[in-house]
Design a protein around this motif. Structure first.
Motif, PDB file in Angstrom:
ATOM      1  N   LEU A  77      77.916  55.488  21.756  1.00 43.91           N
ATOM      2  CA  LEU A  77      77.014  54.698  22.605  1.00 43.91           C
ATOM      3  C   LEU A  77      75.762  55.501  22.947  1.00 43.91           C
ATOM      4  O   LEU A  77      74.644  54.980  22.897  1.00 43.91           O
ATOM      5  CB  LEU A  77      77.722  54.282  23.905  1.00 43.91           C
ATOM      6  N   VAL A  92      72.787  53.336  24.347  1.00 43.20           N
ATOM      7  CA  VAL A  92      73.473  52.405  25.241  1.00 43.20           C
ATOM      8  C   VAL A  92      73.933  53.171  26.489  1.00 43.20           C
ATOM      9  O   VAL A  92      74.473  54.274  26.376  1.00 43.20           O
ATOM     10  CB  VAL A  92      74.689  51.767  24.534  1.00 43.20           C
ATOM     11  N   CYS A 103      75.843  54.907  29.344  1.00 42.91           N
ATOM     12  CA  CYS A 103      77.215  55.401  29.326  1.00 42.91           C
ATOM     13  C   CYS A 103      77.353  56.601  30.249  1.00 42.91           C
ATOM     14  O   CYS A 103      76.365  57.141  30.756  1.00 42.91           O
ATOM     15  CB  CYS A 103      77.641  55.777  27.904  1.00 42.91           C
ATOM     16  N   GLU A 158      75.775  45.036  23.000  1.00 46.20           N
ATOM     17  CA  GLU A 158      75.247  46.332  22.566  1.00 46.20           C
ATOM     18  C   GLU A 158      76.376  47.280  22.165  1.00 46.20           C
ATOM     19  O   GLU A 158      76.265  48.024  21.180  1.00 46.20           O
ATOM     20  CB  GLU A 158      74.432  46.966  23.688  1.00 46.20           C
ATOM     21  N   VAL A 159      77.466  47.259  22.936  1.00 46.00           N
ATOM     22  CA  VAL A 159      78.611  48.124  22.652  1.00 46.00           C
ATOM     23  C   VAL A 159      79.240  47.757  21.311  1.00 46.00           C
ATOM     24  O   VAL A 159      79.533  48.627  20.476  1.00 46.00           O
ATOM     25  CB  VAL A 159      79.655  48.038  23.789  1.00 46.00           C
ATOM     26  N   ALA A 171      77.056  48.997  18.526  1.00 57.72           N
ATOM     27  CA  ALA A 171      77.061  50.456  18.401  1.00 57.72           C
ATOM     28  C   ALA A 171      78.336  50.968  17.753  1.00 57.72           C
ATOM     29  O   ALA A 171      78.324  51.993  17.062  1.00 57.72           O
ATOM     30  CB  ALA A 171      76.882  51.098  19.776  1.00 57.72           C
TER      31      ALA A 171
END
Length: 418
Positions: A118, A123, A125, A256-257, A260
Protein backbone atom coordinates in the motif's frame (compact mmCIF):
# COMPACT_ATOMS: atom_id res chain seq x y z
CA UNK A 1 -10.97 -35.70 -18.21
CA UNK A 2 -13.89 -35.35 -15.79
CA UNK A 3 -16.86 -37.57 -16.57
CA UNK A 4 -19.22 -34.98 -15.11
CA UNK A 5 -21.01 -32.66 -17.52
CA UNK A 6 -21.37 -30.06 -14.82
CA UNK A 7 -18.62 -27.48 -14.35
CA UNK A 8 -16.31 -28.03 -11.39
CA UNK A 9 -15.06 -25.53 -8.82
CA UNK A 10 -12.06 -26.31 -6.61
CA UNK A 11 -12.00 -25.17 -2.99
CA UNK A 12 -8.69 -25.35 -1.13
CA UNK A 13 -9.04 -25.97 2.63
CA UNK A 14 -12.73 -25.24 3.01
CA UNK A 15 -12.64 -24.72 6.78
CA UNK A 16 -15.03 -22.54 8.80
CA UNK A 17 -16.64 -20.02 6.43
CA UNK A 18 -15.44 -22.10 3.47
CA UNK A 19 -18.17 -24.58 4.34
CA UNK A 20 -20.64 -22.27 2.57
CA UNK A 21 -18.99 -22.78 -0.82
CA UNK A 22 -20.39 -26.20 -1.83
CA UNK A 23 -24.02 -25.04 -1.63
CA UNK A 24 -23.15 -21.71 -3.30
CA UNK A 25 -21.53 -23.39 -6.30
CA UNK A 26 -24.27 -26.04 -6.46
CA UNK A 27 -26.80 -23.21 -6.85
CA UNK A 28 -24.77 -22.12 -9.91
CA UNK A 29 -24.93 -25.63 -11.35
CA UNK A 30 -21.36 -26.58 -10.44
CA UNK A 31 -19.87 -29.54 -8.59
CA UNK A 32 -17.13 -28.87 -6.05
CA UNK A 33 -13.84 -30.69 -5.43
CA UNK A 34 -11.93 -30.14 -2.20
CA UNK A 35 -8.14 -29.88 -1.87
CA UNK A 36 -6.77 -30.61 1.59
CA UNK A 37 -3.36 -28.94 1.81
CA UNK A 38 -2.18 -30.77 4.94
CA UNK A 39 -1.93 -34.53 5.57
CA UNK A 40 -4.29 -34.16 8.54
CA UNK A 41 -7.05 -31.63 9.07
CA UNK A 42 -6.03 -28.48 10.99
CA UNK A 43 -7.36 -29.09 14.54
CA UNK A 44 -7.79 -25.44 15.55
CA UNK A 45 -10.42 -24.65 12.90
CA UNK A 46 -13.98 -25.77 12.20
CA UNK A 47 -13.37 -28.64 9.72
CA UNK A 48 -14.68 -28.82 6.17
CA UNK A 49 -17.72 -31.00 5.60
CA UNK A 50 -16.08 -33.36 3.15
CA UNK A 51 -19.40 -35.09 2.42
CA UNK A 52 -20.46 -31.93 0.56
CA UNK A 53 -17.70 -32.40 -2.05
CA UNK A 54 -17.49 -34.67 -5.06
CA UNK A 55 -13.96 -35.60 -3.99
CA UNK A 56 -11.31 -34.71 -1.41
CA UNK A 57 -7.76 -34.59 -2.82
CA UNK A 58 -4.78 -34.82 -0.48
CA UNK A 59 -1.54 -34.34 -2.39
CA UNK A 60 1.69 -32.77 -1.12
CA UNK A 61 3.32 -32.59 -4.56
CA UNK A 62 2.09 -29.30 -6.04
CA UNK A 63 3.05 -30.18 -9.61
CA UNK A 64 1.19 -33.47 -9.39
CA UNK A 65 -1.77 -31.70 -7.78
CA UNK A 66 -1.99 -29.33 -10.75
CA UNK A 67 -2.15 -32.30 -13.14
CA UNK A 68 -4.84 -34.00 -11.05
CA UNK A 69 -6.93 -30.84 -11.01
CA UNK A 70 -6.44 -30.26 -14.73
CA UNK A 71 -8.47 -33.41 -15.46
CA UNK A 72 -11.53 -31.70 -13.97
CA UNK A 73 -11.22 -28.67 -16.28
CA UNK A 74 -12.09 -26.44 -13.28
CA UNK A 75 -13.72 -23.06 -13.68
CA UNK A 76 -11.84 -21.73 -10.63
CA UNK A 77 -9.61 -22.54 -7.66
CA UNK A 78 -10.65 -20.61 -4.58
CA UNK A 79 -9.22 -20.34 -1.05
CA UNK A 80 -11.49 -21.71 1.66
CA UNK A 81 -9.58 -19.95 4.44
CA UNK A 82 -6.75 -17.50 5.05
CA UNK A 83 -3.61 -19.62 5.20
CA UNK A 84 -4.13 -21.30 1.81
CA UNK A 85 -4.46 -18.08 -0.22
CA UNK A 86 -0.95 -18.39 -1.77
CA UNK A 87 -1.55 -22.03 -2.71
CA UNK A 88 -4.90 -21.22 -4.31
CA UNK A 89 -3.22 -18.37 -6.21
CA UNK A 90 -0.48 -20.65 -7.54
CA UNK A 91 -2.87 -23.43 -8.50
CA UNK A 92 -5.30 -21.12 -10.31
CA UNK A 93 -2.42 -19.44 -12.13
CA UNK A 94 -0.89 -22.78 -13.17
CA UNK A 95 -4.26 -24.04 -14.42
CA UNK A 96 -4.97 -20.88 -16.41
CA UNK A 97 -8.31 -20.19 -14.72
CA UNK A 98 -9.39 -16.77 -13.36
CA UNK A 99 -6.77 -15.85 -10.77
CA UNK A 100 -5.29 -13.01 -8.76
CA UNK A 101 -1.93 -14.50 -9.71
CA UNK A 102 1.05 -15.30 -7.53
CA UNK A 103 3.10 -12.11 -7.96
CA UNK A 104 1.41 -10.32 -5.04
CA UNK A 105 0.32 -13.39 -3.08
CA UNK A 106 2.72 -12.62 -0.25
CA UNK A 107 1.35 -9.09 0.05
CA UNK A 108 -2.18 -10.49 0.25
CA UNK A 109 -1.17 -12.79 3.10
CA UNK A 110 1.80 -11.35 5.05
CA UNK A 111 0.62 -8.30 6.98
CA UNK A 112 3.98 -6.52 6.75
CA UNK A 113 4.24 -6.97 2.97
CA UNK A 114 0.57 -5.98 2.67
CA UNK A 115 1.11 -2.56 4.24
CA UNK A 116 4.36 -2.02 2.34
CA UNK A 117 2.51 -2.70 -0.93
CA UNK A 118 0.00 0.00 0.00
CA UNK A 119 2.78 2.40 0.91
CA UNK A 120 4.45 1.76 -2.45
CA UNK A 121 1.17 2.51 -4.22
CA UNK A 122 0.64 5.74 -2.27
CA UNK A 123 -2.32 4.39 -0.28
CA UNK A 124 -2.79 5.64 3.31
CA UNK A 125 -1.47 3.10 5.83
CA UNK A 126 0.20 2.57 9.20
CA UNK A 127 3.92 2.89 9.88
CA UNK A 128 5.51 -0.41 10.87
CA UNK A 129 8.53 -2.58 11.60
CA UNK A 130 9.04 -6.34 11.81
CA UNK A 131 11.56 -8.45 13.70
CA UNK A 132 12.05 -11.70 15.58
CA UNK A 133 13.86 -9.82 18.37
CA UNK A 134 11.68 -8.33 21.15
CA UNK A 135 14.40 -5.76 21.92
CA UNK A 136 14.37 -4.49 18.33
CA UNK A 137 10.58 -4.17 18.42
CA UNK A 138 10.80 -2.24 21.71
CA UNK A 139 13.46 0.07 20.25
CA UNK A 140 11.33 0.86 17.20
CA UNK A 141 8.34 1.67 19.42
CA UNK A 142 10.43 3.81 21.79
CA UNK A 143 12.17 5.65 18.94
CA UNK A 144 8.76 6.66 17.57
CA UNK A 145 8.11 8.34 20.91
CA UNK A 146 4.39 7.77 20.67
CA UNK A 147 2.25 5.04 22.21
CA UNK A 148 0.10 2.98 21.90
CA UNK A 149 1.44 0.61 19.27
CA UNK A 150 0.08 -2.69 17.99
CA UNK A 151 1.87 -6.06 18.15
CA UNK A 152 0.59 -8.84 15.86
CA UNK A 153 1.68 -12.00 14.00
CA UNK A 154 2.53 -11.65 10.32
CA UNK A 155 0.07 -14.20 8.97
CA UNK A 156 -2.59 -15.24 11.46
CA UNK A 157 -6.30 -14.35 11.59
CA UNK A 158 -9.33 -13.84 13.90
CA UNK A 159 -7.43 -11.31 16.11
CA UNK A 160 -5.07 -14.11 17.18
CA UNK A 161 -1.98 -12.71 18.92
CA UNK A 162 -2.95 -9.03 18.53
CA UNK A 163 -1.97 -6.73 21.43
CA UNK A 164 -2.35 -2.98 21.94
CA UNK A 165 0.63 -1.81 24.00
CA UNK A 166 1.04 1.43 25.97
CA UNK A 167 4.67 1.05 27.04
CA UNK A 168 7.96 -0.61 26.15
CA UNK A 169 7.35 -3.17 28.90
CA UNK A 170 4.03 -4.14 27.32
CA UNK A 171 5.65 -4.37 23.87
CA UNK A 172 8.33 -6.71 25.20
CA UNK A 173 5.82 -8.92 27.03
CA UNK A 174 3.50 -9.08 24.01
CA UNK A 175 6.38 -9.80 21.61
CA UNK A 176 7.71 -12.60 23.79
CA UNK A 177 4.21 -14.07 24.10
CA UNK A 178 3.56 -14.09 20.34
CA UNK A 179 7.04 -15.29 19.38
CA UNK A 180 6.76 -18.23 21.76
CA UNK A 181 3.43 -19.35 20.28
CA UNK A 182 2.07 -20.75 17.05
CA UNK A 183 -0.60 -18.98 15.03
CA UNK A 184 -4.07 -20.49 14.60
CA UNK A 185 -2.92 -22.36 11.51
CA UNK A 186 -0.18 -24.16 13.45
CA UNK A 187 2.82 -22.15 12.15
CA UNK A 188 5.52 -20.77 14.46
CA UNK A 189 5.78 -16.99 14.75
CA UNK A 190 9.47 -16.43 13.95
CA UNK A 191 8.98 -12.73 13.12
CA UNK A 192 6.22 -10.41 14.24
CA UNK A 193 4.97 -6.95 13.46
CA UNK A 194 4.79 -3.69 15.43
CA UNK A 195 2.65 -0.95 13.92
CA UNK A 196 1.52 2.54 14.74
CA UNK A 197 -1.87 2.53 16.44
CA UNK A 198 -4.70 3.66 14.18
CA UNK A 199 -7.15 5.61 16.34
CA UNK A 200 -10.77 5.57 15.21
CA UNK A 201 -13.74 3.33 14.58
CA UNK A 202 -13.07 0.07 12.75
CA UNK A 203 -15.21 -1.27 9.92
CA UNK A 204 -15.51 -4.44 7.85
CA UNK A 205 -15.80 -3.97 4.10
CA UNK A 206 -16.66 -7.22 2.29
CA UNK A 207 -16.34 -7.38 -1.48
CA UNK A 208 -16.52 -9.82 -4.38
CA UNK A 209 -14.61 -9.09 -7.60
CA UNK A 210 -15.14 -10.43 -11.10
CA UNK A 211 -12.27 -9.62 -13.46
CA UNK A 212 -11.71 -6.31 -11.68
CA UNK A 213 -15.36 -5.30 -11.29
CA UNK A 214 -16.21 -5.41 -7.60
CA UNK A 215 -19.43 -5.54 -5.64
CA UNK A 216 -19.53 -4.41 -2.01
CA UNK A 217 -21.67 -7.01 -0.27
CA UNK A 218 -21.59 -5.52 3.23
CA UNK A 219 -20.09 -2.85 5.48
CA UNK A 220 -20.20 -3.54 9.22
CA UNK A 221 -19.05 -1.42 12.15
CA UNK A 222 -16.91 -3.25 14.70
CA UNK A 223 -17.90 -2.52 18.26
CA UNK A 224 -14.97 -3.55 20.46
CA UNK A 225 -14.06 -3.65 24.13
CA UNK A 226 -10.49 -2.95 25.28
CA UNK A 227 -9.44 -5.22 28.16
CA UNK A 228 -6.85 -4.40 30.82
CA UNK A 229 -4.61 -7.04 29.23
CA UNK A 230 -4.25 -4.90 26.08
CA UNK A 231 -6.58 -7.12 24.09
CA UNK A 232 -9.18 -5.30 22.02
CA UNK A 233 -11.91 -7.93 21.77
CA UNK A 234 -14.78 -8.03 19.32
CA UNK A 235 -18.25 -7.43 20.66
CA UNK A 236 -20.79 -6.60 17.93
CA UNK A 237 -20.61 -6.25 14.15
CA UNK A 238 -23.33 -3.73 13.21
CA UNK A 239 -24.62 -3.44 9.63
CA UNK A 240 -24.12 0.12 8.29
CA UNK A 241 -26.48 2.15 6.09
CA UNK A 242 -25.04 1.80 2.55
CA UNK A 243 -26.23 5.27 1.54
CA UNK A 244 -24.05 7.09 4.07
CA UNK A 245 -21.04 9.27 3.20
CA UNK A 246 -19.05 7.02 5.53
CA UNK A 247 -19.66 3.96 3.35
CA UNK A 248 -18.78 5.91 0.20
CA UNK A 249 -15.45 6.92 1.75
CA UNK A 250 -14.67 3.38 2.95
CA UNK A 251 -15.55 1.85 -0.42
CA UNK A 252 -13.42 4.36 -2.34
CA UNK A 253 -10.47 3.54 -0.08
CA UNK A 254 -10.94 -0.23 -0.35
CA UNK A 255 -11.00 0.11 -4.14
CA UNK A 256 -7.48 1.58 -3.84
CA UNK A 257 -6.44 -1.33 -1.60
CA UNK A 258 -7.79 -3.95 -4.01
CA UNK A 259 -5.92 -2.33 -6.90
CA UNK A 260 -2.66 -2.06 -4.93
CA UNK A 261 -2.81 -5.75 -3.97
CA UNK A 262 -3.87 -7.03 -7.39
CA UNK A 263 -7.26 -8.35 -6.27
CA UNK A 264 -9.31 -8.89 -9.44
CA UNK A 265 -11.20 -12.09 -8.61
CA UNK A 266 -13.19 -13.50 -5.74
CA UNK A 267 -14.01 -12.45 -2.19
CA UNK A 268 -12.11 -10.05 0.03
CA UNK A 269 -12.63 -9.24 3.69
CA UNK A 270 -11.12 -5.87 4.62
CA UNK A 271 -10.81 -4.33 8.08
CA UNK A 272 -10.43 -0.56 7.92
CA UNK A 273 -10.17 2.12 10.60
CA UNK A 274 -11.65 5.54 9.94
CA UNK A 275 -8.95 7.82 11.37
CA UNK A 276 -8.97 11.62 11.57
CA UNK A 277 -6.92 11.62 8.35
CA UNK A 278 -9.27 9.19 6.59
CA UNK A 279 -9.57 5.41 6.16
CA UNK A 280 -6.52 3.22 6.82
CA UNK A 281 -6.22 -0.54 6.40
CA UNK A 282 -5.79 -2.87 9.36
CA UNK A 283 -5.61 -5.90 7.08
CA UNK A 284 -7.38 -7.64 4.21
CA UNK A 285 -7.86 -11.31 3.39
CA UNK A 286 -8.83 -12.63 -0.03
CA UNK A 287 -11.35 -15.04 1.44
CA UNK A 288 -14.84 -14.99 2.95
CA UNK A 289 -15.75 -13.01 6.05
CA UNK A 290 -15.26 -15.44 8.93
CA UNK A 291 -18.59 -14.31 10.41
CA UNK A 292 -20.57 -15.25 7.31
CA UNK A 293 -23.85 -17.07 7.79
CA UNK A 294 -25.32 -17.33 4.31
CA UNK A 295 -29.04 -17.55 5.20
CA UNK A 296 -28.66 -14.65 7.68
CA UNK A 297 -26.99 -12.46 5.07
CA UNK A 298 -29.66 -13.40 2.55
CA UNK A 299 -32.31 -11.99 4.91
CA UNK A 300 -30.60 -8.72 5.84
CA UNK A 301 -28.65 -8.09 2.62
CA UNK A 302 -30.49 -10.02 -0.09
CA UNK A 303 -27.42 -12.15 -0.85
CA UNK A 304 -24.22 -13.45 0.67
CA UNK A 305 -20.51 -13.38 -0.10
CA UNK A 306 -20.22 -17.12 -0.84
CA UNK A 307 -23.14 -17.06 -3.29
CA UNK A 308 -21.80 -13.92 -4.98
CA UNK A 309 -18.30 -15.41 -5.26
CA UNK A 310 -19.69 -18.53 -6.90
CA UNK A 311 -21.65 -16.37 -9.36
CA UNK A 312 -18.55 -14.30 -10.18
CA UNK A 313 -16.68 -17.43 -11.30
CA UNK A 314 -19.53 -19.52 -12.74
CA UNK A 315 -21.63 -16.75 -14.34
CA UNK A 316 -19.31 -13.76 -14.79
CA UNK A 317 -21.50 -11.97 -17.32
CA UNK A 318 -24.52 -12.21 -15.03
CA UNK A 319 -22.46 -11.04 -12.05
CA UNK A 320 -21.15 -7.99 -13.86
CA UNK A 321 -24.57 -7.09 -15.22
CA UNK A 322 -26.29 -7.37 -11.82
CA UNK A 323 -23.57 -6.32 -9.39
CA UNK A 324 -20.51 -4.83 -11.09
CA UNK A 325 -19.40 -1.58 -9.43
CA UNK A 326 -22.37 -1.41 -7.07
CA UNK A 327 -23.05 -1.58 -3.33
CA UNK A 328 -25.38 -3.71 -1.20
CA UNK A 329 -28.87 -2.81 -0.02
CA UNK A 330 -29.73 -2.97 3.67
CA UNK A 331 -33.00 -4.91 3.86
CA UNK A 332 -33.08 -5.14 7.67
CA UNK A 333 -31.00 -3.97 10.61
CA UNK A 334 -28.53 -6.66 11.65
CA UNK A 335 -25.92 -7.47 14.28
CA UNK A 336 -23.45 -10.31 14.79
CA UNK A 337 -22.68 -10.64 18.50
CA UNK A 338 -19.55 -12.53 19.57
CA UNK A 339 -20.21 -12.85 23.28
CA UNK A 340 -17.29 -12.25 25.66
CA UNK A 341 -17.02 -14.16 28.92
CA UNK A 342 -14.94 -14.10 32.10
CA UNK A 343 -15.88 -17.69 32.96
CA UNK A 344 -12.96 -20.07 33.36
CA UNK A 345 -13.31 -23.84 33.70
CA UNK A 346 -14.30 -27.13 32.11
CA UNK A 347 -17.84 -27.14 30.70
CA UNK A 348 -19.87 -29.79 32.49
CA UNK A 349 -23.01 -29.17 30.43
CA UNK A 350 -24.81 -26.70 28.21
CA UNK A 351 -28.12 -25.45 29.58
CA UNK A 352 -30.33 -26.08 26.57
CA UNK A 353 -33.23 -24.25 28.18
CA UNK A 354 -31.19 -21.04 28.24
CA UNK A 355 -30.06 -21.64 24.65
CA UNK A 356 -33.72 -22.00 23.64
CA UNK A 357 -34.59 -18.76 25.44
CA UNK A 358 -31.94 -16.98 23.36
CA UNK A 359 -33.08 -18.65 20.13
CA UNK A 360 -36.71 -17.69 20.81
CA UNK A 361 -36.00 -13.95 20.95
CA UNK A 362 -37.77 -12.26 18.01
CA UNK A 363 -34.65 -10.95 16.25
CA UNK A 364 -32.32 -13.89 16.93
CA UNK A 365 -31.74 -15.65 13.61
CA UNK A 366 -29.08 -18.17 14.58
CA UNK A 367 -27.10 -19.07 17.70
CA UNK A 368 -23.79 -20.95 17.67
CA UNK A 369 -22.76 -22.52 20.99
CA UNK A 370 -18.97 -22.61 20.62
CA UNK A 371 -17.80 -24.73 23.58
CA UNK A 372 -18.91 -28.33 24.06
CA UNK A 373 -19.21 -30.28 27.33
CA UNK A 374 -15.82 -31.54 28.40
CA UNK A 375 -13.96 -28.65 26.74
CA UNK A 376 -12.33 -25.75 28.54
CA UNK A 377 -14.11 -22.39 28.57
CA UNK A 378 -11.56 -19.60 28.96
CA UNK A 379 -11.94 -15.87 29.58
CA UNK A 380 -12.29 -14.10 26.23
CA UNK A 381 -9.09 -12.59 24.85
CA UNK A 382 -9.85 -12.68 21.11
CA UNK A 383 -12.47 -13.70 18.57
CA UNK A 384 -11.59 -17.38 18.92
CA UNK A 385 -12.33 -17.36 22.66
CA UNK A 386 -15.76 -15.73 22.52
CA UNK A 387 -18.31 -18.06 24.08
CA UNK A 388 -21.25 -17.74 21.64
CA UNK A 389 -21.90 -16.26 18.24
CA UNK A 390 -25.42 -14.86 17.88
CA UNK A 391 -26.86 -13.48 14.63
CA UNK A 392 -29.69 -10.97 15.08
CA UNK A 393 -31.78 -9.19 12.45
CA UNK A 394 -35.05 -7.26 12.58
CA UNK A 395 -36.82 -4.46 10.69
CA UNK A 396 -36.69 -2.23 13.80
CA UNK A 397 -33.50 -1.15 15.60
CA UNK A 398 -35.40 -1.07 18.89
CA UNK A 399 -36.18 -4.79 18.72
CA UNK A 400 -32.60 -5.57 17.80
CA UNK A 401 -31.23 -3.57 20.74
CA UNK A 402 -33.67 -5.08 23.21
CA UNK A 403 -32.81 -8.63 22.13
CA UNK A 404 -29.08 -7.92 22.18
CA UNK A 405 -29.38 -6.74 25.79
CA UNK A 406 -31.33 -9.88 26.66
CA UNK A 407 -28.64 -12.09 25.12
CA UNK A 408 -26.01 -10.17 27.11
CA UNK A 409 -27.90 -11.00 30.29
CA UNK A 410 -28.27 -14.70 29.41
CA UNK A 411 -24.94 -15.56 27.74
CA UNK A 412 -23.01 -16.77 30.81
CA UNK A 413 -25.95 -18.92 31.97
CA UNK A 414 -25.55 -21.11 28.87
CA UNK A 415 -22.57 -22.94 30.35
CA UNK A 416 -22.45 -24.95 33.58
CA UNK A 417 -18.87 -25.43 34.71
CA UNK A 418 -17.55 -28.51 36.48
Amino acid sequence: MSTSRRPVAVVVDGYSAGNFYPAAFAAQGADVVHVQSTPELIPTMAPPDLTAYAENIVCADEGKLVEILRTYEPLCVIAGQESCVPLADRLSEALGVPSNGSRLSTARRDKYEMIEALRGAGVRCASQFKSGDPAALVKWADDRGRYPVVIKPLSSAASDGVFICDSSEEVRAAAESVLSAQDIFGFSNTEILVQSYLAGTEYIVDTVSCDGERYVCGVWQYEKTLLASGKNIYNRDILVDPDSDLVASLVSYVDEVLAALGVRWGPAHAEVIMTDEGPALVEIGTRLNGNINAPFHDVCLGGNQAQLSAMAYAQPDEFRARHGGSVYRKLQSAVVYNTPTELDGVVASVDEAVVERIKSLPSVFFTAVKVKPGARLKPTVDLLTSSLRVYLTAPAEEQLTADYERVRALKDSVYRLA
